[in-house]
Write a protein that holds these residues in place. Sequence first.
Motif, PDB file in Angstrom:
ATOM      1  N   PRO A  66       0.794  -1.234   0.000  1.00 38.32           N
ATOM      2  CA  PRO A  66       0.000   0.000   0.000  1.00 38.32           C
ATOM      3  C   PRO A  66       0.825   1.283   0.000  1.00 38.32           C
ATOM      4  O   PRO A  66       0.467   2.257  -0.679  1.00 38.32           O
ATOM      5  CB  PRO A  66      -0.821  -0.115   1.298  1.00 38.32           C
ATOM      6  CG  PRO A  66      -0.916  -1.582   1.546  1.00 38.32           C
ATOM      7  CD  PRO A  66       0.414  -2.139   1.103  1.00 38.32           C
ATOM      8  N   GLU A  67       1.933   1.310   0.732  1.00 41.54           N
ATOM      9  CA  GLU A  67       2.760   2.510   0.773  1.00 41.54           C
ATOM     10  C   GLU A  67       3.397   2.777  -0.587  1.00 41.54           C
ATOM     11  O   GLU A  67       3.495   3.924  -1.028  1.00 41.54           O
ATOM     12  CB  GLU A  67       3.838   2.374   1.846  1.00 41.54           C
ATOM     13  CG  GLU A  67       3.354   2.655   3.256  1.00 41.54           C
ATOM     14  CD  GLU A  67       2.715   4.033   3.395  1.00 41.54           C
ATOM     15  OE1 GLU A  67       3.340   5.022   2.974  1.00 41.54           O
ATOM     16  OE2 GLU A  67       1.590   4.108   3.918  1.00 41.54           O
ATOM     17  N   LYS A  70       0.703   4.163  -2.841  1.00 39.05           N
ATOM     18  CA  LYS A  70       0.436   5.567  -2.510  1.00 39.05           C
ATOM     19  C   LYS A  70       1.533   6.483  -3.056  1.00 39.05           C
ATOM     20  O   LYS A  70       1.248   7.523  -3.681  1.00 39.05           O
ATOM     21  CB  LYS A  70       0.321   5.732  -1.000  1.00 39.05           C
ATOM     22  CG  LYS A  70      -0.024   7.137  -0.549  1.00 39.05           C
ATOM     23  CD  LYS A  70      -0.156   7.208   0.963  1.00 39.05           C
ATOM     24  CE  LYS A  70      -0.471   8.626   1.437  1.00 39.05           C
ATOM     25  NZ  LYS A  70      -0.577   8.693   2.923  1.00 39.05           N
ATOM     26  N   ASN A  71       2.787   6.107  -2.861  1.00 40.61           N
ATOM     27  CA  ASN A  71       3.906   6.922  -3.330  1.00 40.61           C
ATOM     28  C   ASN A  71       3.966   6.970  -4.854  1.00 40.61           C
ATOM     29  O   ASN A  71       4.216   8.032  -5.445  1.00 40.61           O
ATOM     30  CB  ASN A  71       5.223   6.379  -2.780  1.00 40.61           C
ATOM     31  CG  ASN A  71       5.326   6.530  -1.271  1.00 40.61           C
ATOM     32  OD1 ASN A  71       4.672   7.384  -0.670  1.00 40.61           O
ATOM     33  ND2 ASN A  71       6.138   5.690  -0.634  1.00 40.61           N
ATOM     34  N   SER A  72       3.726   5.830  -5.482  1.00 45.45           N
ATOM     35  CA  SER A  72       3.772   5.772  -6.951  1.00 45.45           C
ATOM     36  C   SER A  72       2.644   6.586  -7.564  1.00 45.45           C
ATOM     37  O   SER A  72       2.832   7.233  -8.601  1.00 45.45           O
ATOM     38  CB  SER A  72       3.689   4.316  -7.419  1.00 45.45           C
ATOM     39  OG  SER A  72       4.801   3.567  -6.950  1.00 45.45           O
ATOM     40  N   LYS A 108      -0.758 -12.895  -0.003  1.00 44.37           N
ATOM     41  CA  LYS A 108      -0.284 -12.289  -1.257  1.00 44.37           C
ATOM     42  C   LYS A 108      -1.394 -12.283  -2.304  1.00 44.37           C
ATOM     43  O   LYS A 108      -1.585 -11.295  -3.024  1.00 44.37           O
ATOM     44  CB  LYS A 108       0.927 -13.074  -1.783  1.00 44.37           C
ATOM     45  CG  LYS A 108       1.783 -12.291  -2.771  1.00 44.37           C
ATOM     46  CD  LYS A 108       2.581 -11.216  -2.061  1.00 44.37           C
ATOM     47  CE  LYS A 108       3.591 -10.553  -2.985  1.00 44.37           C
ATOM     48  NZ  LYS A 108       4.337  -9.473  -2.307  1.00 44.37           N
ATOM     49  N   THR A 109      -2.134 -13.397  -2.394  1.00 43.80           N
ATOM     50  CA  THR A 109      -3.224 -13.469  -3.358  1.00 43.80           C
ATOM     51  C   THR A 109      -4.288 -12.421  -3.066  1.00 43.80           C
ATOM     52  O   THR A 109      -4.741 -11.708  -3.965  1.00 43.80           O
ATOM     53  CB  THR A 109      -3.865 -14.877  -3.349  1.00 43.80           C
ATOM     54  OG1 THR A 109      -2.883 -15.845  -3.718  1.00 43.80           O
ATOM     55  CG2 THR A 109      -5.022 -14.947  -4.339  1.00 43.80           C
ATOM     56  N   MET A 110      -4.670 -12.308  -1.814  1.00 47.50           N
ATOM     57  CA  MET A 110      -5.700 -11.328  -1.452  1.00 47.50           C
ATOM     58  C   MET A 110      -5.177  -9.897  -1.594  1.00 47.50           C
ATOM     59  O   MET A 110      -5.916  -9.004  -2.027  1.00 47.50           O
ATOM     60  CB  MET A 110      -6.188 -11.575  -0.020  1.00 47.50           C
ATOM     61  CG  MET A 110      -6.842 -12.935   0.199  1.00 47.50           C
ATOM     62  SD  MET A 110      -8.224 -13.302  -0.913  1.00 47.50           S
ATOM     63  CE  MET A 110      -9.446 -12.110  -0.359  1.00 47.50           C
ATOM     64  N   ASP A 111      -3.918  -9.679  -1.248  1.00 47.11           N
ATOM     65  CA  ASP A 111      -3.335  -8.336  -1.365  1.00 47.11           C
ATOM     66  C   ASP A 111      -3.312  -7.860  -2.817  1.00 47.11           C
ATOM     67  O   ASP A 111      -3.647  -6.704  -3.110  1.00 47.11           O
ATOM     68  CB  ASP A 111      -1.911  -8.317  -0.798  1.00 47.11           C
ATOM     69  CG  ASP A 111      -1.885  -8.297   0.718  1.00 47.11           C
ATOM     70  OD1 ASP A 111      -2.937  -7.994   1.329  1.00 47.11           O
ATOM     71  OD2 ASP A 111      -0.824  -8.585   1.300  1.00 47.11           O
ATOM     72  N   ILE A 112      -2.892  -8.741  -3.725  1.00 43.77           N
ATOM     73  CA  ILE A 112      -2.761  -8.346  -5.132  1.00 43.77           C
ATOM     74  C   ILE A 112      -4.106  -8.338  -5.856  1.00 43.77           C
ATOM     75  O   ILE A 112      -4.426  -7.391  -6.587  1.00 43.77           O
ATOM     76  CB  ILE A 112      -1.770  -9.275  -5.864  1.00 43.77           C
ATOM     77  CG1 ILE A 112      -0.357  -9.074  -5.315  1.00 43.77           C
ATOM     78  CG2 ILE A 112      -1.797  -9.035  -7.378  1.00 43.77           C
ATOM     79  CD1 ILE A 112       0.681 -10.032  -5.877  1.00 43.77           C
ATOM     80  N   ASN A 113      -4.896  -9.381  -5.644  1.00 44.62           N
ATOM     81  CA  ASN A 113      -6.134  -9.529  -6.410  1.00 44.62           C
ATOM     82  C   ASN A 113      -7.310  -8.730  -5.863  1.00 44.62           C
ATOM     83  O   ASN A 113      -8.167  -8.287  -6.629  1.00 44.62           O
ATOM     84  CB  ASN A 113      -6.539 -11.005  -6.474  1.00 44.62           C
ATOM     85  CG  ASN A 113      -5.565 -11.856  -7.266  1.00 44.62           C
ATOM     86  OD1 ASN A 113      -4.570 -11.365  -7.782  1.00 44.62           O
ATOM     87  ND2 ASN A 113      -5.846 -13.137  -7.358  1.00 44.62           N
ATOM     88  N   SER A 114      -7.364  -8.569  -4.541  1.00 47.33           N
ATOM     89  CA  SER A 114      -8.530  -7.917  -3.921  1.00 47.33           C
ATOM     90  C   SER A 114      -8.229  -6.536  -3.358  1.00 47.33           C
ATOM     91  O   SER A 114      -8.910  -5.561  -3.673  1.00 47.33           O
ATOM     92  CB  SER A 114      -9.082  -8.794  -2.789  1.00 47.33           C
ATOM     93  OG  SER A 114      -9.417 -10.073  -3.241  1.00 47.33           O
ATOM     94  N   ILE A 119      -7.241  -0.173  -3.194  1.00 47.49           N
ATOM     95  CA  ILE A 119      -6.287   0.832  -2.721  1.00 47.49           C
ATOM     96  C   ILE A 119      -5.820   1.728  -3.873  1.00 47.49           C
ATOM     97  O   ILE A 119      -5.686   2.945  -3.716  1.00 47.49           O
ATOM     98  CB  ILE A 119      -5.089   0.144  -2.034  1.00 47.49           C
ATOM     99  CG1 ILE A 119      -5.558  -0.554  -0.756  1.00 47.49           C
ATOM    100  CG2 ILE A 119      -3.982   1.153  -1.717  1.00 47.49           C
ATOM    101  CD1 ILE A 119      -4.533  -1.479  -0.131  1.00 47.49           C
ATOM    102  N   ILE A 120      -5.592   1.132  -5.037  1.00 50.20           N
ATOM    103  CA  ILE A 120      -5.170   1.913  -6.205  1.00 50.20           C
ATOM    104  C   ILE A 120      -6.284   2.854  -6.641  1.00 50.20           C
ATOM    105  O   ILE A 120      -6.054   4.042  -6.912  1.00 50.20           O
ATOM    106  CB  ILE A 120      -4.760   0.979  -7.364  1.00 50.20           C
ATOM    107  CG1 ILE A 120      -3.515   0.186  -6.983  1.00 50.20           C
ATOM    108  CG2 ILE A 120      -4.512   1.781  -8.643  1.00 50.20           C
ATOM    109  CD1 ILE A 120      -3.206  -0.975  -7.918  1.00 50.20           C
ATOM    110  N   THR A 121      -7.497   2.348  -6.695  1.00 48.24           N
ATOM    111  CA  THR A 121      -8.640   3.184  -7.073  1.00 48.24           C
ATOM    112  C   THR A 121      -8.813   4.340  -6.103  1.00 48.24           C
ATOM    113  O   THR A 121      -9.134   5.467  -6.498  1.00 48.24           O
ATOM    114  CB  THR A 121      -9.923   2.336  -7.135  1.00 48.24           C
ATOM    115  OG1 THR A 121      -9.761   1.305  -8.114  1.00 48.24           O
ATOM    116  CG2 THR A 121     -11.134   3.185  -7.506  1.00 48.24           C
TER     117      THR A 121
END
Length: 266
Positions: A66-67, A70-72, A108-114, A119-121
């Motif tokens: 997430p950090e 946010k930075n990117s 990792k699966t939940m972080d990337i896929n869900s 968070i990006i949106t």
Amino acid sequence: MSVLKGKRVLITGGASGIGKIMGRLVLERGAELIIWDINTIKIEEVQNEFSELGKTHGYTVDVSNPEQVKNSAAIVKSDIGIVDILINNAGIVVGKYFHEHSLQDITKTMDINSNAPMIITQQFLPDMLNQNSGYICNIASSAGLISNPKMSVYAASKWAVIGWSDSLRLEMKQLKKNIGVTTVTPYYINTGMFDGVKSIIPILNPEKVAKKIIRAIERNRIFLSMPWSVHFVRFSQGILPIWFFDWFVGRVMGIYKTMEHFTGRK
């Protein structure tokens, strides 16, 4: 949003698979492309390949962090400006029985896929709201509609994406905002991610899938399911007894055995 020309389009997982193909397609339509991917070498290769098609920007981003997201996002806004169209495409799959998953496999699966799509949106939606214009396309999966052995966590992650994505669409409608949301639920796509999968239903062609997704964005489609039969999954689950649904999908269609020889991308 019917015209991509002059729009800034950010695609996660944009250095390979359908992400890369979609990038080419939006450039051909006159858009400015922003690639987010974890593979720096692949990003550079794609930027070189697309150099004559239009403006392409590449950023190495681990969307599970997430950090870093946010930075990117802040760097993108500073370097390029407001993102008009966001395509949440990055994803991973672990082909194991649930009890064989490690804690890292699950998180990792939940972080990337869900989590990452949300968070990006969250980083780019406020600008879309302020300008009352934008588009968000979330690549889920038919696995988000139907349970399947050896992909339980992947299925869970995609169920989550579908629920969130369509809720977001309804929120934008309720707020009377000119922000479209498309949720995509494709069957297996032949990108290498699902190597080893055996299915009597044809594995989808990446080029065709990418073209349909871009057309769906241009036409402001709410749901895009591939193949067409995926549209009937929810209906069938609603009217058929579970035992019959399991028999038909598992025994007749063989869906529940498609992951038996899964190897995945090397």
